[in-house]
Design a protein around this motif. Structure first.
Motif, PDB file in Angstrom:
ATOM      1  N   ASP A   1       0.655 -76.740   9.635  1.00 32.19           N
ATOM      2  CA  ASP A   1       0.384 -75.414  10.181  1.00 32.19           C
ATOM      3  C   ASP A   1      -0.868 -74.804   9.564  1.00 32.19           C
ATOM      4  O   ASP A   1      -1.198 -73.653   9.856  1.00 32.19           O
ATOM      5  N   ILE A   2      -1.558 -75.539   8.728  1.00 33.45           N
ATOM      6  CA  ILE A   2      -2.759 -75.044   8.076  1.00 33.45           C
ATOM      7  C   ILE A   2      -3.856 -74.874   9.127  1.00 33.45           C
ATOM      8  O   ILE A   2      -4.140 -75.793   9.888  1.00 33.45           O
ATOM      9  N   ALA A   3      -4.460 -73.688   9.165  1.00 34.94           N
ATOM     10  CA  ALA A   3      -5.502 -73.406  10.162  1.00 34.94           C
ATOM     11  C   ALA A   3      -6.887 -73.766   9.655  1.00 34.94           C
ATOM     12  O   ALA A   3      -7.769 -74.092  10.438  1.00 34.94           O
ATOM     13  N   GLU A   4      -7.103 -73.698   8.331  1.00 35.24           N
ATOM     14  CA  GLU A   4      -8.417 -73.985   7.774  1.00 35.24           C
ATOM     15  C   GLU A   4      -8.268 -74.569   6.382  1.00 35.24           C
ATOM     16  O   GLU A   4      -7.418 -74.135   5.604  1.00 35.24           O
ATOM     17  N   LEU A   5      -9.101 -75.561   6.083  1.00 36.44           N
ATOM     18  CA  LEU A   5      -9.099 -76.203   4.771  1.00 36.44           C
ATOM     19  C   LEU A   5     -10.544 -76.378   4.337  1.00 36.44           C
ATOM     20  O   LEU A   5     -11.370 -76.859   5.108  1.00 36.44           O
ATOM     21  N   THR A   6     -10.861 -75.976   3.101  1.00 39.08           N
ATOM     22  CA  THR A   6     -12.214 -76.118   2.574  1.00 39.08           C
ATOM     23  C   THR A   6     -12.155 -76.897   1.270  1.00 39.08           C
ATOM     24  O   THR A   6     -11.349 -76.585   0.384  1.00 39.08           O
ATOM     25  N   LEU A   7     -12.983 -77.935   1.159  1.00 39.04           N
ATOM     26  CA  LEU A   7     -13.142 -78.709  -0.065  1.00 39.04           C
ATOM     27  C   LEU A   7     -14.570 -78.511  -0.542  1.00 39.04           C
ATOM     28  O   LEU A   7     -15.508 -78.660   0.234  1.00 39.04           O
ATOM     29  N   LYS A   8     -14.735 -78.174  -1.817  1.00 41.67           N
ATOM     30  CA  LYS A   8     -16.079 -77.961  -2.358  1.00 41.67           C
ATOM     31  C   LYS A   8     -16.248 -78.764  -3.636  1.00 41.67           C
ATOM     32  O   LYS A   8     -15.315 -78.905  -4.419  1.00 41.67           O
ATOM     33  N   ASN A   9     -17.449 -79.294  -3.831  1.00 41.95           N
ATOM     34  CA  ASN A   9     -17.856 -79.877  -5.102  1.00 41.95           C
ATOM     35  C   ASN A   9     -19.378 -79.739  -5.190  1.00 41.95           C
ATOM     36  O   ASN A   9     -20.000 -79.269  -4.247  1.00 41.95           O
ATOM     37  N   PRO A  10     -19.996 -80.139  -6.281  1.00 39.69           N
ATOM     38  CA  PRO A  10     -21.447 -79.958  -6.402  1.00 39.69           C
ATOM     39  C   PRO A  10     -22.267 -80.699  -5.347  1.00 39.69           C
ATOM     40  O   PRO A  10     -23.356 -80.270  -4.997  1.00 39.69           O
TER      41      PRO A  10
ATOM     42  N   THR B   1     -15.457 -78.118   5.422  1.00 37.21           N
ATOM     43  CA  THR B   1     -14.519 -77.149   5.967  1.00 37.21           C
ATOM     44  C   THR B   1     -13.957 -77.704   7.261  1.00 37.21           C
ATOM     45  O   THR B   1     -14.716 -78.079   8.155  1.00 37.21           O
ATOM     46  N   LEU B   2     -12.635 -77.764   7.354  1.00 37.39           N
ATOM     47  CA  LEU B   2     -11.949 -78.193   8.566  1.00 37.39           C
ATOM     48  C   LEU B   2     -11.211 -76.991   9.118  1.00 37.39           C
ATOM     49  O   LEU B   2     -10.472 -76.330   8.391  1.00 37.39           O
ATOM     50  N   ARG B   3     -11.414 -76.688  10.402  1.00 36.22           N
ATOM     51  CA  ARG B   3     -10.757 -75.554  11.045  1.00 36.22           C
ATOM     52  C   ARG B   3     -10.073 -76.007  12.313  1.00 36.22           C
ATOM     53  O   ARG B   3     -10.667 -76.709  13.119  1.00 36.22           O
ATOM     54  N   LYS B   4      -8.852 -75.553  12.501  1.00 32.65           N
ATOM     55  CA  LYS B   4      -8.189 -75.767  13.782  1.00 32.65           C
ATOM     56  C   LYS B   4      -8.642 -74.641  14.696  1.00 32.65           C
ATOM     57  O   LYS B   4      -8.637 -73.483  14.315  1.00 32.65           O
ATOM     58  N   ALA B   5      -9.056 -75.002  15.885  1.00 31.68           N
ATOM     59  CA  ALA B   5      -9.515 -74.006  16.844  1.00 31.68           C
ATOM     60  C   ALA B   5      -8.467 -73.820  17.916  1.00 31.68           C
ATOM     61  O   ALA B   5      -7.683 -74.718  18.207  1.00 31.68           O
ATOM     62  N   THR B   6      -8.467 -72.667  18.548  1.00 31.11           N
ATOM     63  CA  THR B   6      -7.558 -72.434  19.655  1.00 31.11           C
ATOM     64  C   THR B   6      -8.102 -73.041  20.932  1.00 31.11           C
ATOM     65  O   THR B   6      -7.379 -73.291  21.861  1.00 31.11           O
ATOM     66  N   ALA B   7      -9.419 -73.316  20.962  1.00 29.95           N
ATOM     67  CA  ALA B   7     -10.037 -73.995  22.103  1.00 29.95           C
ATOM     68  C   ALA B   7      -9.667 -75.466  22.032  1.00 29.95           C
ATOM     69  O   ALA B   7      -9.110 -75.920  21.043  1.00 29.95           O
ATOM     70  N   PRO B   8     -10.010 -76.274  23.041  1.00 25.35           N
ATOM     71  CA  PRO B   8      -9.605 -77.674  23.037  1.00 25.35           C
ATOM     72  C   PRO B   8     -10.380 -78.559  22.077  1.00 25.35           C
ATOM     73  O   PRO B   8     -10.437 -79.739  22.268  1.00 25.35           O
ATOM     74  N   SER B   9     -10.978 -78.000  21.042  1.00 25.58           N
ATOM     75  CA  SER B   9     -11.615 -78.848  20.052  1.00 25.58           C
ATOM     76  C   SER B   9     -11.493 -78.204  18.686  1.00 25.58           C
ATOM     77  O   SER B   9     -11.225 -77.020  18.561  1.00 25.58           O
ATOM     78  N   GLN B  10     -11.659 -79.018  17.658  1.00 31.46           N
ATOM     79  CA  GLN B  10     -11.669 -78.532  16.293  1.00 31.46           C
ATOM     80  C   GLN B  10     -13.087 -78.696  15.798  1.00 31.46           C
ATOM     81  O   GLN B  10     -13.820 -79.543  16.280  1.00 31.46           O
ATOM     82  N   SER B  11     -13.482 -77.884  14.835  1.00 29.14           N
ATOM     83  CA  SER B  11     -14.833 -78.053  14.324  1.00 29.14           C
ATOM     84  C   SER B  11     -14.779 -78.557  12.891  1.00 29.14           C
ATOM     85  O   SER B  11     -13.889 -78.221  12.144  1.00 29.14           O
TER      86      SER B  11
END
Length: 165
Positions: free
Chosen positions: A19-28, A33-43
């Protein structure tokens, strides 16, 4: 933290199951960033100094429409597109370009009528200049190749049908 394409694909698939809508991983070295979109695609946005965006198809299930009523119900419905139950479909695990052989001047990995076994390479899907070998998960006989060489394919698109043995 190094993240190869296979791990990125697994991460996108795992995120889709939650159910996670957005996930961000950061390092140097990068930010992902992974986002679930309500449109027919994810970015997917992957950046170091610059930002790169790639569309990833949604894997939301298709809903069957309710039966028609009234005058429209008397018209014959088009048969649903499906494969026979005894055939296994090899599907594309990603968006990319389908290749039947390892190089243009080489013979294809498989042809119609060939017998395959689990772990055998059946094609290549090129995505973002990476050549991803697709291996068979079942044993059997290739009865149909549904995609032409060098043709673009979508996530989940059937590529081949196999009569399992």
């Amino acid at each position: 933290m190094d993240l190869d394409f296979s791990e990125l694909r697994q991460l996108v698939a795992a995120l889709d199951q939650t159910d996670i809508a957005e996930l961000t991983l950061k390092n140097p070295q990068f930010e992902l960033t992974l986002r679930k979109a309500t449109a027919p695609s994810q970015s997917v946005v992957l950046s170091s100094d610059a930002t790169v965006s790639a569309a990833i198809p949604s894997v939301a299930p298709m809903m069957a429409s309710p039966p028609a009523t009234g005058a429209a119900a008397t018209e014959p419905a088009a048969p649903p597109v499906s494969s026979p139950s005894d055939l296994y479909e090899i599907t594309s695990p990603m968006v990319g370009t389908f290749y039947r052989s390892p190089a243009p001047d080489e013979s294809p990995f498989v042809d119609t009528g060939d017998r395959i076994k689990p772990g055998q390479t059946v094609c290549i899907i090129e995505a973002m200049k990476l050549m991803n070998e697709l291996e068979a998960e079942v044993s059997g006989e290739i009865v149909e190749i549904l995609v032409q060489n060098a043709e673009p394919v979508e996530f989940g698109q059937p590529l081949m049908r196999v009569k399992q043995s």
